[in-house]
Scaffold this active site. Sequence first.
Site, PDB file in Angstrom:
ATOM      1  N   SER A  17       0.859  -1.194   0.000  1.00 29.12           N
ATOM      2  CA  SER A  17       0.000   0.000   0.000  1.00 29.12           C
ATOM      3  C   SER A  17       0.886   1.233   0.000  1.00 29.12           C
ATOM      4  CB  SER A  17      -0.858   0.005   1.275  1.00 29.12           C
ATOM      5  OG  SER A  17      -1.518   1.247   1.415  1.00 29.12           O
ATOM      6  N   TYR A  49      -2.514  -1.374  10.603  1.00 29.99           N
ATOM      7  CA  TYR A  49      -2.603  -1.744   9.177  1.00 29.99           C
ATOM      8  C   TYR A  49      -1.370  -1.216   8.438  1.00 29.99           C
ATOM      9  CZ  TYR A  49      -4.207  -1.554   4.287  1.00 29.99           C
ATOM     10  OH  TYR A  49      -4.307  -1.686   2.920  1.00 29.99           O
TER      11      TYR A  49
HETATM   12  N1  LIG Z   1      -8.634  -0.566  -1.406  1.00 28.48           N
HETATM   13  C1  LIG Z   1      -7.599   0.189  -1.084  1.00 28.48           C
HETATM   14  O1  LIG Z   1      -7.713   1.431  -0.945  1.00 28.48           O
HETATM   15  C2  LIG Z   1      -6.250  -0.414  -0.877  1.00 28.48           C
HETATM   16  C3  LIG Z   1      -5.146   0.445  -0.865  1.00 28.48           C
HETATM   17  C4  LIG Z   1      -3.879  -0.101  -0.661  1.00 28.48           C
HETATM   18  C5  LIG Z   1      -3.725  -1.470  -0.505  1.00 28.48           C
HETATM   19  N2  LIG Z   1      -4.824  -2.276  -0.524  1.00 28.48           N
HETATM   20  C6  LIG Z   1      -4.588  -3.714  -0.341  1.00 28.48           C
HETATM   21  O2  LIG Z   1      -5.131  -4.409  -1.440  1.00 28.48           O
HETATM   22  C7  LIG Z   1      -5.419  -5.752  -1.047  1.00 28.48           C
HETATM   23  C8  LIG Z   1      -6.829  -6.091  -1.512  1.00 28.48           C
HETATM   24  O3  LIG Z   1      -7.747  -5.281  -0.809  1.00 28.48           O
HETATM   25  P1  LIG Z   1      -9.066  -4.703  -1.464  1.00 28.48           P
HETATM   26  O4  LIG Z   1      -9.012  -3.246  -1.361  1.00 28.48           O
HETATM   27  O5  LIG Z   1      -9.307  -5.332  -2.764  1.00 28.48           O
HETATM   28  O6  LIG Z   1     -10.139  -5.182  -0.352  1.00 28.48           O
HETATM   29  P2  LIG Z   1     -11.275  -6.289  -0.381  1.00 28.48           P
HETATM   30  O7  LIG Z   1     -12.215  -6.062  -1.500  1.00 28.48           O
HETATM   31  O8  LIG Z   1     -11.821  -6.299   1.005  1.00 28.48           O
HETATM   32  O9  LIG Z   1     -10.484  -7.639  -0.677  1.00 28.48           O
HETATM   33  C9  LIG Z   1      -9.756  -8.316   0.301  1.00 28.48           C
HETATM   34  C10 LIG Z   1      -9.509  -9.736  -0.182  1.00 28.48           C
HETATM   35  O10 LIG Z   1      -8.708 -10.400   0.810  1.00 28.48           O
HETATM   36  C11 LIG Z   1      -9.297 -11.652   1.088  1.00 28.48           C
HETATM   37  N3  LIG Z   1      -8.999 -12.064   2.457  1.00 28.48           N
HETATM   38  C12 LIG Z   1      -9.093 -11.329   3.587  1.00 28.48           C
HETATM   39  N4  LIG Z   1      -8.798 -12.069   4.658  1.00 28.48           N
HETATM   40  C13 LIG Z   1      -8.506 -13.313   4.187  1.00 28.48           C
HETATM   41  C14 LIG Z   1      -8.147 -14.531   4.798  1.00 28.48           C
HETATM   42  N5  LIG Z   1      -8.024 -14.641   6.124  1.00 28.48           N
HETATM   43  N6  LIG Z   1      -7.917 -15.613   4.016  1.00 28.48           N
HETATM   44  C15 LIG Z   1      -8.034 -15.526   2.671  1.00 28.48           C
HETATM   45  N7  LIG Z   1      -8.373 -14.398   2.025  1.00 28.48           N
HETATM   46  C16 LIG Z   1      -8.619 -13.308   2.780  1.00 28.48           C
HETATM   47  C17 LIG Z   1     -10.796 -11.422   0.895  1.00 28.48           C
HETATM   48  O11 LIG Z   1     -11.443 -12.657   0.638  1.00 28.48           O
HETATM   49  P3  LIG Z   1     -12.471 -13.380   1.640  1.00 28.48           P
HETATM   50  O12 LIG Z   1     -13.123 -12.323   2.472  1.00 28.48           O
HETATM   51  O13 LIG Z   1     -13.399 -14.096   0.726  1.00 28.48           O
HETATM   52  O14 LIG Z   1     -11.612 -14.291   2.428  1.00 28.48           O
HETATM   53  C18 LIG Z   1     -10.802 -10.526  -0.332  1.00 28.48           C
HETATM   54  O15 LIG Z   1     -10.762 -11.308  -1.498  1.00 28.48           O
HETATM   55  C19 LIG Z   1      -5.267  -5.784   0.480  1.00 28.48           C
HETATM   56  O16 LIG Z   1      -4.018  -6.344   0.805  1.00 28.48           O
HETATM   57  C20 LIG Z   1      -5.298  -4.320   0.865  1.00 28.48           C
HETATM   58  O17 LIG Z   1      -4.620  -4.073   2.065  1.00 28.48           O
HETATM   59  C21 LIG Z   1      -6.082  -1.782  -0.721  1.00 28.48           C
END
Ligand SMILES: NC(=O)c1ccc[n+]([C@@H]2O[C@H](COP(=O)([O-])OP(=O)(O)OC[C@H]3O[C@@H](n4cnc5c(N)ncnc54)[C@H](OP(=O)(O)O)[C@@H]3O)[C@@H](O)[C@H]2O)c1
Length: 260
Positions: free
Chosen positions: A146, A159
Site C-alpha cells: 500500500s 494496518y
Molecule cells: N482498497 C484500497 O484502498 C487499498 C489500498 C492499498 C492497498 N490495498 C490492499 O489491497 C489488497 C486487496 O484489498 P481490497 O481493497 O481489494 O479489499 P477487499 O475487497 O476487502 O479484498 C480483500 C480480499 O482479501 C481476502 N482475504 C481477507 N482475509 C482473508 C483470509 N483470512 N484468508 C483468505 N483471504 C482473505 C478477501 O477474501 P475473503 O473475504 O473471501 O476471504 C478478499 O478477497 C489488500 O491487501 C489491501 O490491504 C487496498
Amino acid sequence: MSSFPYNNVVVIGATSGIGLALAERMIENGVFVIGVGRRKDRLDEFVSKHGSDKCAASQFDITHLESIKSWVEGLLKQHPNVDAVMLNSGIQRTLDFTNPQGIDLSRVHQEITTNYTSYISLLTYFLPHLQARGPQSPAAVIAVTSGLAVVPMPRCGNYCATKSALHSLLWSVRAQLAADEHSQHVKVVEILPPAVQTELHSQQPDLVARGLGDIGITLEEFTDAAWAGLTRATTRSPSGRTARIWSRWRRGAGRLSRAW
Ligand SMILES: NC(=O)c1ccc[n+]([C@@H]2O[C@H](COP(=O)([O-])OP(=O)(O)OC[C@H]3O[C@@H](n4cnc5c(N)ncnc54)[C@H](OP(=O)(O)O)[C@@H]3O)[C@@H](O)[C@H]2O)c1
C-alpha cells in the site's frame, strides 16, 4: 497480446476488489487463474462466470497458519504449472491509542496475521516450487502492499505497520533471490495501491458512517494502472497518489540502501 510473462497464477484474495479485478484482467489476457479466498459463494461465482477452462478456485483462510503447508502442497499437486503467486489478501482495522481500554487486541493480532505473518508462511511454502521451475521459466511472487507502507495514516496505524513490514520483507526477499543463481528467475513484484474503491473501506462501519465508504480512485482506474505496471515487468508498481509519494521517498531510500 500482453507481455505479462506468467500463465498460471494463484491469486489470494480473489473474491472481491483488487484481487478479483486483477484476476479477471489476467483471464482476459489468457492467463489461467486459481482464485483463493474464504467466501465460497464468491469463488463459485468466479468459476461459473469465467469457466473451468480459464480458472479454478480454492477456498482457504490464510490465517490458519498451521494448515498453510498442506494447503499449498495440495494446490500445487492439482496445479503443477503454477508460475506466479499473487499475495493480495488483506484487512484493515482502526487502532486508537487515545483510548487504550477500547483496543481489542484479538482484532489487532488478526490484522497482523492476515496482512503479514501469513505471508511469511505463504512465501516459505510457495517459493520452493517457483525456485524449482529453473532459470528458463520465469516465475514471480506479486505482493500487494500500500502507499500507506511508505507514509502511514494514523487512523489505522497497525494496518500501515503491517504493510511497512511487508514492504521491507519484500525488499530483502527480492535482494536474496536476485543474488542466488538458483532463485534469480523468481521476480518479487510489489504493487503499492493508493486508496481504491473496494470493500476494504465499504465494510468498515466508521468510514461508512462518515460518508467515506467509497474513498479513492475507481477499481477500473486502478486496475488499468496496475496492469500497465505488471506488463512492464517493473519490480515495484505504485499508482495514483502513491506513485508521487513513492518517487519522492525512493530518491532518499535508494541512496540509503546503497549504504548496506
Ligand atoms: N482498497 C484500497 O484502498 C487499498 C489500498 C492499498 C492497498 N490495498 C490492499 O489491497 C489488497 C486487496 O484489498 P481490497 O481493497 O481489494 O479489499 P477487499 O475487497 O476487502 O479484498 C480483500 C480480499 O482479501 C481476502 N482475504 C481477507 N482475509 C482473508 C483470509 N483470512 N484468508 C483468505 N483471504 C482473505 C478477501 O477474501 P475473503 O473475504 O473471501 O476471504 C478478499 O478477497 C489488500 O491487501 C489491501 O490491504 C487496498
